[in-house]
Design an enzyme around this catalytic site. Sequence first.
Site, PDB file in Angstrom:
ATOM      1  N   ASP A 139     -16.446  42.030  20.715  1.00 14.33           N
ATOM      2  CA  ASP A 139     -15.039  42.526  21.050  1.00 14.33           C
ATOM      3  C   ASP A 139     -14.819  42.185  22.591  1.00 14.33           C
ATOM      4  OD1 ASP A 139     -12.835  44.185  20.885  1.00 14.33           O
ATOM      5  OD2 ASP A 139     -13.882  45.990  21.127  1.00 14.33           O
ATOM      6  N   ARG A 161      -8.870  40.735  25.785  1.00 14.37           N
ATOM      7  CA  ARG A 161      -9.260  40.810  27.385  1.00 14.37           C
ATOM      8  C   ARG A 161      -9.457  39.756  28.067  1.00 14.37           C
ATOM      9  NH1 ARG A 161     -12.451  46.176  26.321  1.00 14.37           N
ATOM     10  NH2 ARG A 161     -12.250  45.243  24.141  1.00 14.37           N
ATOM     11  N   SER A 194     -16.355  51.190  14.566  1.00 17.33           N
ATOM     12  CA  SER A 194     -15.034  50.855  14.193  1.00 17.33           C
ATOM     13  C   SER A 194     -15.239  50.382  12.775  1.00 17.33           C
ATOM     14  CB  SER A 194     -14.637  49.477  14.994  1.00 17.33           C
ATOM     15  OG  SER A 194     -14.278  49.998  16.306  1.00 17.33           O
ATOM     16  N   ARG A 239      -2.916  43.093  12.788  1.00 18.62           N
ATOM     17  CA  ARG A 239      -2.436  42.271  14.062  1.00 18.62           C
ATOM     18  C   ARG A 239      -1.395  41.486  13.875  1.00 18.62           C
ATOM     19  NH1 ARG A 239      -7.604  40.872  17.577  1.00 18.62           N
ATOM     20  NH2 ARG A 239      -8.728  42.892  17.369  1.00 18.62           N
ATOM     21  N   ASN A 291      -7.995  44.361  10.801  1.00 17.39           N
ATOM     22  CA  ASN A 291      -7.460  43.078  11.453  1.00 17.39           C
ATOM     23  C   ASN A 291      -6.210  42.476  10.743  1.00 17.39           C
ATOM     24  OD1 ASN A 291     -10.922  42.118  12.522  1.00 17.39           O
ATOM     25  ND2 ASN A 291      -9.363  43.534  13.714  1.00 17.39           N
TER      26      ASN A 291
HETATM   27  C1  FPP Z   1     -12.208  40.166  19.164  1.00 18.45           C
HETATM   28  O1  FPP Z   1     -11.774  40.728  20.442  1.00 18.45           O
HETATM   29  C2  FPP Z   1     -12.526  39.991  17.818  1.00 18.45           C
HETATM   30  C3  FPP Z   1     -12.207  39.838  16.712  1.00 18.45           C
HETATM   31  C4  FPP Z   1     -10.765  39.481  16.219  1.00 18.45           C
HETATM   32  C5  FPP Z   1     -13.281  39.518  15.871  1.00 18.45           C
HETATM   33  C6  FPP Z   1     -14.320  38.454  16.234  1.00 18.45           C
HETATM   34  C7  FPP Z   1     -13.658  37.128  16.273  1.00 18.45           C
HETATM   35  C8  FPP Z   1     -14.389  36.055  16.502  1.00 18.45           C
HETATM   36  C9  FPP Z   1     -15.351  35.985  17.614  1.00 18.45           C
HETATM   37  C10 FPP Z   1     -13.527  34.645  16.503  1.00 18.45           C
HETATM   38  C11 FPP Z   1     -13.951  33.933  15.415  1.00 18.45           C
HETATM   39  C12 FPP Z   1     -13.329  34.776  14.002  1.00 18.45           C
HETATM   40  C13 FPP Z   1     -12.733  34.109  13.207  1.00 18.45           C
HETATM   41  C14 FPP Z   1     -11.999  35.183  11.816  1.00 18.45           C
HETATM   42  C15 FPP Z   1     -12.075  33.021  13.120  1.00 18.45           C
HETATM   43  P1  FPP Z   1     -10.379  41.442  20.374  1.00 18.45           P
HETATM   44  O2  FPP Z   1      -9.300  40.302  20.091  1.00 18.45           O
HETATM   45  O3  FPP Z   1     -10.257  42.665  19.366  1.00 18.45           O
HETATM   46  O4  FPP Z   1     -10.206  41.694  21.985  1.00 18.45           O
HETATM   47  P2  FPP Z   1      -9.584  42.783  22.624  1.00 18.45           P
HETATM   48  O5  FPP Z   1     -10.369  44.039  22.320  1.00 18.45           O
HETATM   49  O6  FPP Z   1      -9.871  42.663  24.266  1.00 18.45           O
HETATM   50  O7  FPP Z   1      -8.110  42.589  22.398  1.00 18.45           O
END
Ligand code: FPP
Length: 229
Positions: free
Chosen positions: A13, A17, A182, A64, A61
């Site tokens: 995660d 950010r 989650s 999104r 997801n």
């Molecule tokens: C990330 O942070 C998480 C994801 C969408 C899952 C993990 C994905 C990767 C490591 C990229 C590789 C995966 C694929 C499917 C190509 P977030 O976007 O939720 O971050 P935030 O909470 O800061 O918004």
Amino acid sequence: MTRLPTHIALIMDGNGRWAKARGLPRTAGHVEGIRAVRRAIEAAGKRGIQYISLFAFSTENWRRPETEVRDLMGLLKRYIKSEAAEIHQQGGRIVFIGARARFEQSIQDLLRETEALTANNTGITIIVALNYSGRADIVHACQELAKKGGVIDDEAVKNALWTAAYPDPDLIIRTSGEERLSNFFLWQAAYSELYFSDVLWPDFDGAALDAALESYAARDRRFGGVSAA
Ligand code: FPP
């Protein structure tokens, strides 16, 4: 390291950010997140961990923005193609869990080919969760059991899950300071140790993994029983 987990699971995660803090688009965070995945697999392999699960794309997801989902699918295609050969060369085995029928055909083909390419390898097993959630896993298992009939007990449910062939995770690591599962491994996490790191996923490295492993080594796992000491 005194006691090492056999299986670690990563809730990755903080890509968004990480990008935002740099004034970059979210996709730039995912690209950097992929580099962190590579580092984590390598570090885990070097330390002797046998299974590493990655929560790469959850059933939630899809909610999104369309552009972000499209970018993630593009990265997925590119990443699997480029990394699978490398992992194969190092003797790693890649498997996918989740409801894969929702992905476009070319991705489904890629998943099947990647699994077939690495199926006989005996190194680290990389379990990639795609269109996965813990509840979907349990519901799917129940549907399979209902079709089959017969006794439904702990063992039967375990064997109907997408993770049937793998041990439960000993340690689940979530990055970015969030402290929840989650909808990841709900059944499998029954006795997992949980570790929450403030590091944003794109910054995750060997040192961050070692901090989690040190914490794990100091835990007293009783599985509902009493301490051995
Ligand atoms: C990330 O942070 C998480 C994801 C969408 C899952 C993990 C994905 C990767 C490591 C990229 C590789 C995966 C694929 C499917 C190509 P977030 O976007 O939720 O971050 P935030 O909470 O800061 O918004």
